[in-house]
Design an enzyme around this catalytic site. Sequence first.
Site, PDB file in Angstrom:
ATOM      1  N   LYS A 204      19.607  -8.482  19.955  1.00 29.16           N
ATOM      2  CA  LYS A 204      19.205  -9.499  20.899  1.00 29.16           C
ATOM      3  C   LYS A 204      18.407 -10.535  20.063  1.00 29.16           C
ATOM      4  O   LYS A 204      17.493 -10.086  19.279  1.00 29.16           O
ATOM      5  CB  LYS A 204      18.063  -9.002  21.736  1.00 29.16           C
ATOM      6  CG  LYS A 204      17.700  -9.877  22.944  1.00 29.16           C
ATOM      7  CD  LYS A 204      16.269  -9.729  23.636  1.00 29.16           C
ATOM      8  CE  LYS A 204      15.237 -10.223  22.600  1.00 29.16           C
ATOM      9  NZ  LYS A 204      15.043 -11.548  22.899  1.00 29.16           N
ATOM     10  N   GLU A 277       8.688  -4.600  11.200  1.00 27.13           N
ATOM     11  CA  GLU A 277       8.054  -5.413  10.421  1.00 27.13           C
ATOM     12  C   GLU A 277       7.251  -6.262  11.305  1.00 27.13           C
ATOM     13  O   GLU A 277       7.743  -6.829  12.118  1.00 27.13           O
ATOM     14  CB  GLU A 277       8.803  -6.018   9.425  1.00 27.13           C
ATOM     15  CG  GLU A 277       7.857  -7.013   8.409  1.00 27.13           C
ATOM     16  CD  GLU A 277       8.793  -7.694   7.363  1.00 27.13           C
ATOM     17  OE1 GLU A 277       8.906  -8.825   7.095  1.00 27.13           O
ATOM     18  OE2 GLU A 277       9.449  -6.731   6.559  1.00 27.13           O
ATOM     19  N   CYS A 311       6.350 -13.970   8.079  1.00 26.00           N
ATOM     20  CA  CYS A 311       5.582 -12.862   8.111  1.00 26.00           C
ATOM     21  C   CYS A 311       4.822 -12.540   6.706  1.00 26.00           C
ATOM     22  O   CYS A 311       3.671 -12.013   6.960  1.00 26.00           O
ATOM     23  CB  CYS A 311       6.460 -11.478   8.322  1.00 26.00           C
ATOM     24  SG  CYS A 311       7.450 -11.625   9.564  1.00 26.00           S
ATOM     25  N   GLU A 409      -4.057 -13.791  12.494  1.00 25.39           N
ATOM     26  CA  GLU A 409      -3.007 -14.338  12.074  1.00 25.39           C
ATOM     27  C   GLU A 409      -2.611 -15.593  12.678  1.00 25.39           C
ATOM     28  O   GLU A 409      -2.548 -15.759  14.019  1.00 25.39           O
ATOM     29  CB  GLU A 409      -1.741 -13.460  12.175  1.00 25.39           C
ATOM     30  CG  GLU A 409      -0.380 -13.844  11.456  1.00 25.39           C
ATOM     31  CD  GLU A 409       0.609 -12.970  11.926  1.00 25.39           C
ATOM     32  OE1 GLU A 409       1.798 -13.091  11.008  1.00 25.39           O
ATOM     33  OE2 GLU A 409       0.855 -12.269  12.652  1.00 25.39           O
TER      34      GLU A 409
END
Length: 539
Positions: A204, A277, A311, A409
């Site tokens: 996906k 992750e 990331c 973040e």
Amino acid sequence: PLTPPPTEETQPPSPEATTDPTTPDLKPGRRELDRLAGLVRAPREGRRPLEVRSPLTGEVLGVVPEGTREDVEAAVASARAVQAAWARTSTRERAGILGRYQTLVLDHQDELLDLLQAENGKARGSAFEEVADTVLNCQYYARNVGKFLRDKPRRTALPGLVRAWERHVPKGVVGLIAPWNYPLALSIGDGLPALMAGNALVLKPDSQTPYTTLRAFELLEEAGLPRGLAQVVTGPGSVVGQAIIELTDYVMFTGSTATGRRVAAQAGERLIGCSAELGGKNPMIIAADVDLDRAVRGAVAACFSNTGQLCISIERIYVERPIVEEFTARFADAVSALRLGGGQDYDSDVGSLISQDQLDKITAHIADAEAKGAKAVAGGHARPDLGPFFHEPTVLTGVTPDMDVHSDETFGPLVSIYPVDTLDEAVDRANDTDYGLNASIYIDDVRRGRRLAERVMAGTVNVNDGYQSAWAATGSPMGGMKASGLGRRHGREGLLKYTESQTIAVRSALAEKLQGGDTPAETASRLTALLRSAKHLPF
């Protein structure tokens, strides 16, 4: 399946009425995007269209079908039917596909770069990193897949009398839920080792960036991947992603920590494996003995590549106090000189954010910090004159723990600078977070830098680099500690996680005689003697 090319009946409905005729001529054109949309595993009839908008302009690029659970069920069933034969192919044959694929990726790189920029908004230099990552992964796994999957003899309790081998069996059908920030590297990059391990794949892509993924897997079939082995289903995570977790045999997910927790919990309920992750609040440490020019160049790349939507991007910089003022001034000047733009060429250093949500996040962090006393020494403003989601690369000073940007973040072009008195303090503050994905240390004394790196709780630590050295080390595992993830990508572990370990042991007739006895006591006595002598045997 990704092939054959779609017929007219499988094409999604065209949203011509919603397309502004004044939309800039982004590449590739609408006809090619409609063709790619037809590769999705979902028939036209009964499927609502999902609009894909370019962050560069805010206009509709095209539409893809909104997949359903039934589409995922069909994709998994089809992939599983092909996987059994694929698992019997030789590793040499699989490696040959990777060899042809990397050539195709390089031959079609301009087309892939256009797709990446059109649907993600990143600068072309950042888009090229995805092409490079794909080729590096192809080269690494093509060279090593045979070695990783070869049956290996293992020591037994009775060497020479009992023989044992470890082998690796593919999981079956791997589910891959890919993010929007690297739609090529984090779909193909995670899908290739799963396929090389003998699995099928149901993927996906993020609904904001489906086209690059579709084209990448179409090229993989052109390179020789069996038709139907890789299936792509577009749609919302709450439907398509949920079904993938419930129906596949292993799940690879890249995204936020909050979503990763839910994915891991659902996989745990089914007793299937998962790798994830997740988020990071990545630190950089700059020692007083460093070459400032080198540190500034490295910090700029580490903080603002991919518009900060990475990331492993750096969001916190800890600088030893004797050089903090000079570093801040030079860094702010370098950041202010970055070229911000949306051209599909190499003229811009920083591109657009992906969406209004990302723009809102960075503006909220800056507004909160400035209201509480922080100062923007570079950037600080949105740039709607360039496009709907552009924002200047921004550097903050004076950030305190009560500000949202201190611990949350951002995932955008925003970094904060903090002075520290010692490198020990810098390490302590770098570790003072729930995250542990990536870190960086700039220092002239490389040996000391290595020792400091060993104390930083992060999955990757780069000395005198921001992220690229560890990212490009495809033979080394990459992933997060603490709340930054489970498992690793890259390296031997990045492929073997998609397999089950199996031991096959064969016992000889002589072993049967040596182990035998008239009574359990006699058997125990004989084995005790063997166990006592075993520690003196060299093998």
